[in-house]
Design an enzyme around this catalytic site. Structure first.
Site, PDB file in Angstrom:
ATOM      1  CD  GLN A 149      -1.770   0.975  18.716  1.00  0.00           C
ATOM      2  OE1 GLN A 149      -1.315   0.895  19.835  1.00  0.00           O
ATOM      3  NE2 GLN A 149      -2.509   0.013  18.171  1.00  0.00           N
ATOM      4  CB  THR A 150      -1.557   8.505  18.606  1.00  0.00           C
ATOM      5  OG1 THR A 150      -0.559   8.883  17.652  1.00  0.00           O
ATOM      6  CG2 THR A 150      -0.987   8.504  20.020  1.00  0.00           C
ATOM      7  CB  VAL A 158      -9.460   1.086  14.661  1.00  0.00           C
ATOM      8  CG1 VAL A 158      -9.474   2.588  14.359  1.00  0.00           C
ATOM      9  CG2 VAL A 158      -9.545   0.828  16.138  1.00  0.00           C
ATOM     10  CB  VAL A 159     -13.968   3.788  12.908  1.00  0.00           C
ATOM     11  CG1 VAL A 159     -15.371   4.320  13.163  1.00  0.00           C
ATOM     12  CG2 VAL A 159     -12.920   4.834  13.306  1.00  0.00           C
ATOM     13  CG  PHE A 170     -12.857  -0.097  18.585  1.00  0.00           C
ATOM     14  CD1 PHE A 170     -12.303  -1.368  18.567  1.00  0.00           C
ATOM     15  CD2 PHE A 170     -12.062   0.965  19.016  1.00  0.00           C
ATOM     16  CE1 PHE A 170     -10.979  -1.597  18.955  1.00  0.00           C
ATOM     17  CE2 PHE A 170     -10.739   0.754  19.414  1.00  0.00           C
ATOM     18  CZ  PHE A 170     -10.196  -0.527  19.377  1.00  0.00           C
ATOM     19  CG  ASP A 203      -0.418  -0.675  13.997  1.00  0.00           C
ATOM     20  OD1 ASP A 203      -1.366  -1.389  13.664  1.00  0.00           O
ATOM     21  OD2 ASP A 203      -0.551   0.463  14.482  1.00  0.00           O
ATOM     22  N   PRO A 204       2.039   1.890  12.475  1.00  0.00           N
ATOM     23  CG  PRO A 204       1.631   3.331  10.692  1.00  0.00           C
ATOM     24  CD  PRO A 204       1.216   2.009  11.261  1.00  0.00           C
ATOM     25  CE1 TYR A 251      -3.835   2.287   0.514  1.00  0.00           C
ATOM     26  CE2 TYR A 251      -2.799   2.995   2.551  1.00  0.00           C
ATOM     27  CZ  TYR A 251      -3.785   3.153   1.598  1.00  0.00           C
ATOM     28  OH  TYR A 251      -4.714   4.160   1.725  1.00  0.00           O
ATOM     29  CG  ASP A 252       2.994   2.074   3.562  1.00  0.00           C
ATOM     30  OD1 ASP A 252       1.766   1.868   3.582  1.00  0.00           O
ATOM     31  OD2 ASP A 252       3.695   2.046   4.575  1.00  0.00           O
TER      32      ASP A 252
HETATM   33  P1  NAD Z   1     -12.677   1.798  -0.105  1.00  0.00           P
HETATM   34  O1  NAD Z   1     -11.999   0.470  -0.152  1.00  0.00           O
HETATM   35  O2  NAD Z   1     -13.995   1.901   0.573  1.00  0.00           O
HETATM   36  O3  NAD Z   1     -12.832   2.413  -1.567  1.00  0.00           O
HETATM   37  C1  NAD Z   1     -11.912   2.178  -2.602  1.00  0.00           C
HETATM   38  C2  NAD Z   1     -12.704   1.857  -3.862  1.00  0.00           C
HETATM   39  O4  NAD Z   1     -11.798   1.651  -4.952  1.00  0.00           O
HETATM   40  C3  NAD Z   1     -13.535   0.573  -3.728  1.00  0.00           C
HETATM   41  O5  NAD Z   1     -14.874   0.827  -4.118  1.00  0.00           O
HETATM   42  C4  NAD Z   1     -12.836  -0.406  -4.668  1.00  0.00           C
HETATM   43  O6  NAD Z   1     -13.709  -1.374  -5.181  1.00  0.00           O
HETATM   44  C5  NAD Z   1     -12.267   0.538  -5.713  1.00  0.00           C
HETATM   45  N1  NAD Z   1     -11.143  -0.029  -6.471  1.00  0.00           N
HETATM   46  C6  NAD Z   1     -10.014  -0.592  -5.979  1.00  0.00           C
HETATM   47  N2  NAD Z   1      -9.243  -1.046  -6.979  1.00  0.00           N
HETATM   48  C7  NAD Z   1      -9.891  -0.747  -8.143  1.00  0.00           C
HETATM   49  C8  NAD Z   1      -9.608  -0.968  -9.517  1.00  0.00           C
HETATM   50  N3  NAD Z   1      -8.484  -1.599  -9.925  1.00  0.00           N
HETATM   51  N4  NAD Z   1     -10.494  -0.518 -10.441  1.00  0.00           N
HETATM   52  C9  NAD Z   1     -11.623   0.117 -10.057  1.00  0.00           C
HETATM   53  N5  NAD Z   1     -11.954   0.339  -8.769  1.00  0.00           N
HETATM   54  C10 NAD Z   1     -11.092  -0.090  -7.819  1.00  0.00           C
HETATM   55  O7  NAD Z   1     -11.633   2.806   0.584  1.00  0.00           O
HETATM   56  P2  NAD Z   1     -11.829   4.331   1.021  1.00  0.00           P
HETATM   57  O8  NAD Z   1     -11.593   4.392   2.478  1.00  0.00           O
HETATM   58  O9  NAD Z   1     -13.061   4.897   0.457  1.00  0.00           O
HETATM   59  O10 NAD Z   1     -10.559   4.993   0.306  1.00  0.00           O
HETATM   60  C11 NAD Z   1     -10.674   5.759  -0.881  1.00  0.00           C
HETATM   61  C12 NAD Z   1      -9.311   6.324  -1.243  1.00  0.00           C
HETATM   62  O11 NAD Z   1      -8.826   7.149  -0.170  1.00  0.00           O
HETATM   63  C13 NAD Z   1      -8.252   5.235  -1.452  1.00  0.00           C
HETATM   64  O12 NAD Z   1      -7.438   5.602  -2.544  1.00  0.00           O
HETATM   65  C14 NAD Z   1      -7.461   5.260  -0.174  1.00  0.00           C
HETATM   66  O13 NAD Z   1      -6.130   4.855  -0.354  1.00  0.00           O
HETATM   67  C15 NAD Z   1      -7.553   6.726   0.245  1.00  0.00           C
HETATM   68  N6  NAD Z   1      -7.399   6.878   1.715  1.00  0.00           N
HETATM   69  C16 NAD Z   1      -8.413   6.548   2.568  1.00  0.00           C
HETATM   70  C17 NAD Z   1      -8.236   6.698   3.939  1.00  0.00           C
HETATM   71  C18 NAD Z   1      -9.328   6.380   4.942  1.00  0.00           C
HETATM   72  O14 NAD Z   1      -9.117   6.547   6.157  1.00  0.00           O
HETATM   73  N7  NAD Z   1     -10.502   5.974   4.537  1.00  0.00           N
HETATM   74  C19 NAD Z   1      -7.008   7.160   4.447  1.00  0.00           C
HETATM   75  C20 NAD Z   1      -5.994   7.444   3.534  1.00  0.00           C
HETATM   76  C21 NAD Z   1      -6.204   7.326   2.172  1.00  0.00           C
HETATM   77  N1  UDP Z   2      -6.651  -1.485  15.700  1.00  0.00           N
HETATM   78  C1  UDP Z   2      -7.008  -2.062  16.920  1.00  0.00           C
HETATM   79  N2  UDP Z   2      -8.033  -2.956  16.929  1.00  0.00           N
HETATM   80  C2  UDP Z   2      -8.748  -3.294  15.812  1.00  0.00           C
HETATM   81  C3  UDP Z   2      -8.394  -2.694  14.574  1.00  0.00           C
HETATM   82  C4  UDP Z   2      -7.333  -1.796  14.555  1.00  0.00           C
HETATM   83  O1  UDP Z   2      -6.394  -1.781  17.961  1.00  0.00           O
HETATM   84  O2  UDP Z   2      -9.675  -4.115  15.918  1.00  0.00           O
HETATM   85  C5  UDP Z   2      -5.556  -0.500  15.682  1.00  0.00           C
HETATM   86  C6  UDP Z   2      -4.481  -0.744  14.625  1.00  0.00           C
HETATM   87  O3  UDP Z   2      -3.495  -1.621  15.123  1.00  0.00           O
HETATM   88  C7  UDP Z   2      -3.963   0.667  14.388  1.00  0.00           C
HETATM   89  C8  UDP Z   2      -5.187   1.554  14.608  1.00  0.00           C
HETATM   90  O4  UDP Z   2      -6.111   0.764  15.360  1.00  0.00           O
HETATM   91  O5  UDP Z   2      -2.983   0.994  15.364  1.00  0.00           O
HETATM   92  C9  UDP Z   2      -5.837   2.023  13.314  1.00  0.00           C
HETATM   93  O6  UDP Z   2      -6.039   0.886  12.516  1.00  0.00           O
HETATM   94  P1  UDP Z   2      -6.802   0.934  11.112  1.00  0.00           P
HETATM   95  O7  UDP Z   2      -6.766  -0.457  10.572  1.00  0.00           O
HETATM   96  O8  UDP Z   2      -8.119   1.572  11.270  1.00  0.00           O
HETATM   97  O9  UDP Z   2      -5.944   1.900  10.181  1.00  0.00           O
HETATM   98  P2  UDP Z   2      -4.401   2.307  10.051  1.00  0.00           P
HETATM   99  O10 UDP Z   2      -4.315   3.642  10.678  1.00  0.00           O
HETATM  100  O11 UDP Z   2      -3.540   1.300  10.752  1.00  0.00           O
HETATM  101  O12 UDP Z   2      -4.183   2.319   8.586  1.00  0.00           O
END
Ligand code: NAD
Ligand code: UDP
Length: 313
Positions: free
Chosen positions: A209-210, A187-188, A191, A271-272, A145-146
């Site tokens: 972790q935060t 996590v959201v 929980f 895990d950050p 992912y990263d």
């Molecule tokens: P999500 O998994 O709910 O949505 C991602 C969508 O992309 C899904 O509907 C999936 O089916 C679609 N997708 C994946 N690969 C595809 C492909 N090859 N072709 C077409 N569609 C494809 O995730 P989200 O939380 O809504 O995240 C949306 C974007 O925001 C992502 O790019 C994610 O990396 C970024 N993001 C989200 C968060 C967060 O906390 N939700 C944090 C950081 C970055």
């Molecule tokens: N986490 C947890 N319990 C859970 C799921 C996640 O303690 O059931 C922790 C996880 O290890 C991380 C944080 O909650 O430290 C946020 O996790 P999440 O998967 O939501 O996203 P991240 O920030 O790691 O991408």
């Protein structure tokens, strides 16, 4: 204005579709449903300004007619999802991102990439500023992912520098709200699901972790403003209120009235330890900052998940 939004059936993508339609745009949603759900878009099926194309963006993108904007949200985003689909995650960040940049180039359209705070890895600078280059393990389990997102940022900048595409890069921090998948492991939803079922809260590691949680309507407002801006370098979009995961579990336990215990489970690899956005740039460049409190956002999210798990409101 007609906009292509890839990842439209996902959590954030579906809310972004709603916002664009409310602003008067015509929207073409694209998704292959790898982690998204058609349910997230069901309410738009009768809207004549909304079209949907089921398509994997890592494959050549079909001709969809002229668009003025391309928004790239396509990527698995939850650790459980991207660990299950590491190769698809790398492909969508690389080939998928390039395919969408090509659509923007051909149409002389603006382009927005949703990148992530994961670009900072396990950050050594706190809070995270956009000028920090990060502390990423390139071969660890989260690297799919990263590094996918870091490549996506690099190719987005290359298309801007080489071809003059009008690009924006949002570095999104942990976002929550209705339409997250209950079982995506984040996590959201984890929980809240545990609170509604009266099951133990699973805190990974010591919970020291935060994270900093942003409500989805605030996040989408930040993305919308960024999409309209001329800012070409990354902008953090997130809520700077930081808490430990243990504090977060205790908060959910309190607001839900659950009497279930908190149980500790092994901390996933890499895990950050800390994550909090410095949003000075978003405030200055976009005039944006989050407005929804954690209490308000969680109330909306609980209401949504209650209907999903079949627990009476
Ligand atoms: P999500 O998994 O709910 O949505 C991602 C969508 O992309 C899904 O509907 C999936 O089916 C679609 N997708 C994946 N690969 C595809 C492909 N090859 N072709 C077409 N569609 C494809 O995730 P989200 O939380 O809504 O995240 C949306 C974007 O925001 C992502 O790019 C994610 O990396 C970024 N993001 C989200 C968060 C967060 O906390 N939700 C944090 C950081 C970055
Ligand atoms: N986490 C947890 N319990 C859970 C799921 C996640 O303690 O059931 C922790 C996880 O290890 C991380 C944080 O909650 O430290 C946020 O996790 P999440 O998967 O939501 O996203 P991240 O920030 O790691 O991408």
């Amino acid at each position: 204005m007609r906009i292509l939004i890839a990842g439209a059936a996902g959590f954030i993508g579906s809310h972004f579709c709603d916002r664009l339609l409310a602003e008067g745009y015509a929207v073409v949603g694209m998704d292959n449903f790898i982690t998204g759900s058609a349910d997230n878009l069901a309410h738009l099926s009768a809207d004549p300004r909304f079209e949907f194309i089921q398509h994997d963006v890592t494959r050549p993108i079909p001709d969809i007619g002229p668009v003025e904007g391309v928004l790239n949200l396509a990527s698995p985003a939850s650790p459980v999802d991207y660990l299950e689909h590491p190769i698809e995650t790398l492909e969508v960040g690389s080939r998928g991102t390039q395919n969408l940049l090509e659509v923007a180039l051909k149409n002389d359209a603006r382009y927005l990439l949703t990148s992530t705070s994961e670009c900072y890895g396990d950050p050594l600078v706190h809070p995270q500023v956009e000028t920090y280059w990060g502390n990423v393990n390139p071969i660890g389990p989260r690297s799919c992912y990263d590094e996918s997102k870091r490549f996506a940022e690099a190719i987005t900048m290359a298309y801007h520098r080489k071809h003059g595409v009008k690009t924006n890069i949002a570095r999104i921090f942990n976002t929550y709200g209705p339409r997250m998948q209950l079982d995506d492991g984040r996590v959201v939803p984890a929980f809240i699901d545990q609170a509604l079922r009266g099951e133990p809260f699973t805190v990974y590691g010591t919970g020291a972790q935060t994270r900093s949680f942003c409500y989805v309507s605030d996040l989408v407002d930040g993305l919308f403003r960024l999409m309209l801006s001329d800012e070409r370098y990354p902008v953090n979009v997130g809520n700077p209120i930081e808490m430990t995961i243990l504090e977060f579990a205790e908060h959910i336990k309190k607001v839900s009235g659950s009497s279930a215990p908190i149980e500790f489970r092994p901390l996933p690899e890499d895990d950050p330890k800390r994550r909090r956005p410095d949003i000075t740039k978003a405030k200055q460049v976009l005039g944006w900052e989050p407005r929804v409190t954690l209490e308000e956002g969680l109330a909306e999210t609980f209401q949504y998940f209650r209907s999903k798990v079949g627990v009476a409101a």
